[in-house]
Design a protein around this motif. Structure first.
Motif, PDB file in Angstrom:
ATOM      1  N   TRP A 249       0.942  -1.398   0.053  1.00 42.27           N
ATOM      2  CA  TRP A 249       0.149   0.013  -0.071  1.00 42.27           C
ATOM      3  C   TRP A 249       0.715   1.337   0.007  1.00 42.27           C
ATOM      4  O   TRP A 249       1.760   1.430   1.032  1.00 42.27           O
ATOM      5  CB  TRP A 249      -1.186  -0.071   1.238  1.00 42.27           C
ATOM      6  CG  TRP A 249      -1.532   1.251   1.424  1.00 42.27           C
ATOM      7  CD1 TRP A 249      -1.114   2.237   2.390  1.00 42.27           C
ATOM      8  CD2 TRP A 249      -2.616   1.819   0.964  1.00 42.27           C
ATOM      9  NE1 TRP A 249      -2.136   3.082   2.562  1.00 42.27           N
ATOM     10  CE2 TRP A 249      -2.827   3.111   1.195  1.00 42.27           C
ATOM     11  CE3 TRP A 249      -3.327   1.515  -0.363  1.00 42.27           C
ATOM     12  CZ2 TRP A 249      -4.093   3.796   0.896  1.00 42.27           C
ATOM     13  CZ3 TRP A 249      -4.355   2.274  -0.971  1.00 42.27           C
ATOM     14  CH2 TRP A 249      -4.654   3.366  -0.188  1.00 42.27           C
TER      15      TRP A 249
ATOM     16  N   TRP B 262     -17.906  -9.955  -1.916  1.00 43.27           N
ATOM     17  CA  TRP B 262     -16.670  -9.800  -0.977  1.00 43.27           C
ATOM     18  C   TRP B 262     -16.936 -11.035   0.086  1.00 43.27           C
ATOM     19  O   TRP B 262     -15.984 -11.841   0.124  1.00 43.27           O
ATOM     20  CB  TRP B 262     -16.474  -8.522  -0.597  1.00 43.27           C
ATOM     21  CG  TRP B 262     -15.436  -8.453   0.356  1.00 43.27           C
ATOM     22  CD1 TRP B 262     -15.423  -8.574   2.051  1.00 43.27           C
ATOM     23  CD2 TRP B 262     -14.046  -7.993   0.140  1.00 43.27           C
ATOM     24  NE1 TRP B 262     -14.178  -8.369   2.421  1.00 43.27           N
ATOM     25  CE2 TRP B 262     -13.544  -8.051   1.587  1.00 43.27           C
ATOM     26  CE3 TRP B 262     -13.440  -7.613  -0.921  1.00 43.27           C
ATOM     27  CZ2 TRP B 262     -12.058  -7.806   1.638  1.00 43.27           C
ATOM     28  CZ3 TRP B 262     -12.116  -7.441  -0.878  1.00 43.27           C
ATOM     29  CH2 TRP B 262     -11.594  -7.177   0.394  1.00 43.27           C
TER      30      TRP B 262
ATOM     31  N   ARG C  57      -7.927  -0.917  -4.559  1.00 45.65           N
ATOM     32  CA  ARG C  57      -7.233  -1.699  -4.164  1.00 45.65           C
ATOM     33  C   ARG C  57      -8.069  -2.994  -3.729  1.00 45.65           C
ATOM     34  O   ARG C  57      -7.460  -4.340  -3.967  1.00 45.65           O
ATOM     35  CB  ARG C  57      -6.622  -1.044  -3.057  1.00 45.65           C
ATOM     36  CG  ARG C  57      -5.238  -1.927  -2.472  1.00 45.65           C
ATOM     37  CD  ARG C  57      -4.754  -1.446  -1.260  1.00 45.65           C
ATOM     38  NE  ARG C  57      -5.459  -1.641  -0.046  1.00 45.65           N
ATOM     39  CZ  ARG C  57      -5.825  -2.659   0.750  1.00 45.65           C
ATOM     40  NH1 ARG C  57      -5.176  -3.616   0.225  1.00 45.65           N
ATOM     41  NH2 ARG C  57      -6.626  -2.475   1.590  1.00 45.65           N
ATOM     42  N   LEU C  58      -9.279  -2.976  -3.200  1.00 41.52           N
ATOM     43  CA  LEU C  58     -10.189  -3.880  -2.744  1.00 41.52           C
ATOM     44  C   LEU C  58     -10.584  -4.824  -4.034  1.00 41.52           C
ATOM     45  O   LEU C  58     -10.598  -5.991  -3.768  1.00 41.52           O
ATOM     46  CB  LEU C  58     -11.243  -3.405  -1.929  1.00 41.52           C
ATOM     47  CG  LEU C  58     -10.951  -2.807  -0.632  1.00 41.52           C
ATOM     48  CD1 LEU C  58     -12.246  -1.809  -0.175  1.00 41.52           C
ATOM     49  CD2 LEU C  58     -10.519  -3.943   0.431  1.00 41.52           C
TER      50      LEU C  58
ATOM     51  N   ASP D 265      -7.899  -7.120  -4.839  1.00 38.86           N
ATOM     52  CA  ASP D 265      -7.718  -7.924  -3.741  1.00 38.86           C
ATOM     53  C   ASP D 265      -8.821  -9.193  -3.966  1.00 38.86           C
ATOM     54  O   ASP D 265      -8.757 -10.430  -3.967  1.00 38.86           O
ATOM     55  CB  ASP D 265      -8.075  -7.418  -2.435  1.00 38.86           C
ATOM     56  CG  ASP D 265      -6.939  -6.943  -1.507  1.00 38.86           C
ATOM     57  OD1 ASP D 265      -5.813  -6.865  -2.348  1.00 38.86           O
ATOM     58  OD2 ASP D 265      -6.976  -6.581  -0.524  1.00 38.86           O
TER      59      ASP D 265
ATOM     60  N   GLN E 184      -8.053 -11.352  -6.798  1.00 35.81           N
ATOM     61  CA  GLN E 184      -6.983 -12.434  -6.550  1.00 35.81           C
ATOM     62  C   GLN E 184      -7.541 -13.686  -5.744  1.00 35.81           C
ATOM     63  O   GLN E 184      -7.179 -14.787  -5.863  1.00 35.81           O
ATOM     64  CB  GLN E 184      -5.823 -11.909  -5.719  1.00 35.81           C
ATOM     65  CG  GLN E 184      -4.822 -11.289  -7.091  1.00 35.81           C
ATOM     66  CD  GLN E 184      -3.961 -10.147  -6.268  1.00 35.81           C
ATOM     67  OE1 GLN E 184      -4.400  -9.528  -5.430  1.00 35.81           O
ATOM     68  NE2 GLN E 184      -3.095  -9.650  -7.101  1.00 35.81           N
ATOM     69  N   ARG E 185      -8.457 -13.220  -4.653  1.00 35.55           N
ATOM     70  CA  ARG E 185      -9.283 -14.170  -3.943  1.00 35.55           C
ATOM     71  C   ARG E 185      -9.986 -15.234  -4.829  1.00 35.55           C
ATOM     72  O   ARG E 185     -10.133 -16.444  -4.915  1.00 35.55           O
ATOM     73  CB  ARG E 185     -10.136 -13.566  -2.907  1.00 35.55           C
ATOM     74  CG  ARG E 185     -10.917 -14.487  -2.135  1.00 35.55           C
ATOM     75  CD  ARG E 185     -10.139 -15.333  -0.894  1.00 35.55           C
ATOM     76  NE  ARG E 185     -11.282 -16.322  -0.575  1.00 35.55           N
ATOM     77  CZ  ARG E 185     -10.708 -17.478  -0.159  1.00 35.55           C
ATOM     78  NH1 ARG E 185      -9.359 -17.683  -0.140  1.00 35.55           N
ATOM     79  NH2 ARG E 185     -11.575 -18.240   0.293  1.00 35.55           N
TER      80      ARG E 185
END
Length: 585
Positions: free
Chosen positions: A2, A106, A167-168, A171, A174-175
């Motif tokens: 970050w 999410w 950024r989320l 993330d 990638q998850r």
DNA sequence: TGCGGCTATTG
DNA sequence: CACAATAGCCGCAG
């Protein structure tokens, strides 16, 4: 790592080689956030879109977007991305269903219980937020959920938040990648995820570009069927009354029947001595000679439909002054994951197709997949005998030979097997199918059995088809059995229809990508048919390109060829035409 | 006003 | 008149 907002976007993107995921968020005010593994950058208008476009051309990242709406915002500014990772599209692949809000995506990806999803509490007089502790500054709650305020729009409130939102997204992508890696065939599921994501880009473009449609021709077709455009409400009422009168004059005098009410139409028919279970056109067709009322009613139905669904209202609402028919597109609606579209784009009556005309200096390249569903069944089941039959241009010919029946019977039987028909001519030939193609038939039957008891299915390309729980309320045994049978038919068909949709979409997005150099634009996707709009000069090249794309995609998609075995053959009928209604060839 | 049923259109 | 979809109107429940 970050690094916060303010990192130089150009240097971030320079370090991203083609392939890696890059989070991309577009705020309502036009600011753009970009997130890579190295950090996050926010680009303010007016250079934001140009920066994204240049990065897409020069570095070619796979942009992670929350949903199609990001693509739409970019297309509106003239930016068409090459590659994407659409979080909603991939979520639907992984989990099925129709959830699309970031909070649910999410939570599901992190294995968090969705019944404890945070809800956005609207502030009221008794529940004032405490300004001292600004809990909403963080996007993620202590329990690991996305905060409802953020999901509801607070993500766009500052540069820092837009950056965090990008950024989320990265993330979450990638998850999702790690979840895809756990599927039965990760390589194929990854290919599906990428294609489904690209389809969302295509959908955003289809919605903006629209289907070329000649208003004058459309108007004359509508006028011929439903009468002139009403001048005002009173005129509209008069036209309706006149249309009704043409039918009701065949009814007993003084009677009052509403032709728009099926129950009243049934009563009306009874009054003239005709008894029917329902009033569907195919049933009434046989009785056309029996009474002038039946004929008048069928004519009325045609005109009424044209007037209501595809009349002047439709024209005004969905056809722009630039002669484009526009609707909203969904990349994977319905459980099987077909594309859907509004505004009549997927069920336009053949009668109106003469109005779909290429703009001057252009033509349509129309490509129709031949017998896609039985060919897909051969591929996904791996049945050697059925695969062998796909070598024929018309695979029902060898199937008929294998079954010892005529072609028409073979076709009905094969479709019946894929739809789950248990009665009639198809059912009799079913035993022959089981003898000749035991692997394919067992594939269908095991899908049927699983679906009947509510077990979720996964298509060839990896899409989860959720079956829901059996309704065990106070219903009769007979009703329960019929519901189970319906679920079985649904599940059996979803495996074929869904895999066919996956193949089709890979073809469509490959044509989209490859068509750019030819100025060839996909303007309609119709389950097994592509309509590509292209300048005259590039028509021949585009037709060849569409064929090549199919062979390429089919080669990659059908596994038996890769394993050295015989391959499933896919064919497309290609025609270059000025009008959608033109004869093939 | 929302929803299921009926009808028509398409693949 | 099997499988999927969108869409309009009617009739009925709330």
């Amino acid at each position: 790592m970050w690094q916060g907002a303010g990192v130089d976007a150009a240097s971030l993107l320079d370090r991203a080689t083609p392939g890696p995921l890059v989070g991309l968020v577009v705020a309502p005010d036009g600011a753009v956030a970009i997130a890579t593994g190295d950090g996050v950058a926010v680009i303010e208008p007016p250079n934001a879109f140009e920066t994204v476009a240049r990065a897409d051309r020069e570095t070619g990242p796979r942009w992670v977007i929350w949903s199609q709406s990001t693509a739409s915002a970019l297309v509106a500014e003239g930016v068409r991305l090459a590659r994407a990772w659409d979080l909603v599209a991939v979520h639907r692949l992984l989990f099925g269903g129709w959830e699309s809000d970031p909070g649910s995506l999410w939570a599901r990806a992190q294995d968090l219980p969705t019944d404890r999803l945070p809800v956005d509490r609207a502030p009221n007089l008794f529940d004032q937020p405490d300004p001292a502790e600004d809990a909403s500054a963080l996007a993620v709650t202590e329990a690991g959920y996305l905060r409802a305020e953020w999901v509801g729009g607070a993500w766009a409130e500052s540069s820092e938040r837009i950056a965090e939102w990008a950024r989320l997204a990265l993330d979450l992508a990638q998850r999702q990648l790690t979840l895809i890696d756990r599927l039965p065939n990760p390589t194929r599921a990854l290919a599906t995820a990428r294609a489904e994501s690209a389809v969302e880009l295509l959908c955003a473009e289809l919605a903006v570009d629209g289907l070329p449609l000649d208003r004058t021709i459309a108007t004359s077709i509508i006028e011929a069927a439903a009468g002139p455009r009403p001048r005002d409400e009173a005129h509209a009422v008069a036209i309706r009354a006149a249309r009704d009168e043409a039918v009701l004059r065949h009814a007993p005098p003084g009677s009052h029947f509403d032709l728009r009410s099926p129950a009243q139409v049934k009563s009306l028919l009874r009054r003239v001595g005709i008894e029917v279970a329902d009033t569907r056109a195919w049933r009434l067709e046989a009785l056309r000679e029996d009474s002038p009322l039946v004929d008048a009613l069928l004519v009325w139905r045609k005109a009424e439909r044209m007037a209501t669904t595809y009349g002047y209202g439709w024209l005004d609402e969905h056809v722009g002054s630039d002669g484009r028919l526009r609707g909203a597109w969904s990349g994977a609606d319905g459980a099987a994951g077909r594309m859907t579209a509004t505004a009549g784009l997927h069920n336009l009556p053949a009668e109106l197709r003469p109005a779909v005309v290429a703009v001057p200096g252009h033509v349509f390249v129309r490509a129709d997949l031949g017998q896609i569903e039985p060919r897909v069944l051969a591929a996904v089941s791996g049945d050697p005998a059925l695969i062998a039959s796909t070598a024929a241009d018309d695979m029902y010919v060898p199937v008929a030979r294998d079954l010892g029946v005529d072609r028409a019977t073979a076709k009905v039987a094969m479709l019946g097997a894929m739809y789950g028909q248990t009665t009639g001519r198809g059912a009799q030939a079913l035993r022959g199918l089981q003898r000749s193609y035991p692997v394919a038939m067992e594939y269908l039957e095991s899908s049927d059995r699983a679906a009947q008891v509510g077990t979720d299915l996964r298509t060839f390309g990896g899409r989860l088809v959720r079956m829901g729980v059996a309704n065990a309320n106070a219903t009769s045994e007979r009703v329960l059995r019929s519901h189970a049978a319906a679920r079985g038919r649904f599940g059996r068909n979803a495996m074929v229809q869904g895999a066919a949709a996956e193949l089709f979409k890979q073809w469509a997005v490959t044509v989209r990508a490859r068509g750019e150099l030819l100025d060839a634009r996909v303007v309609l996707c119709l389950h097994d048919e592509l309509l590509v709009h292209v300048p005259d000069a590039n028509a021949e090249a585009a037709a060849a390109m569409v064929t090549e794309c199919l062979q390429e995609v089919a080669h990659r998609w059908a596994p038996h060829q890769a394993a050295g075995g015989p391959s499933v053959r896919f064919t497309a009928e290609i025609s270059t035409i000025g009008c959608w209604a033109d004869a093939k060839g």
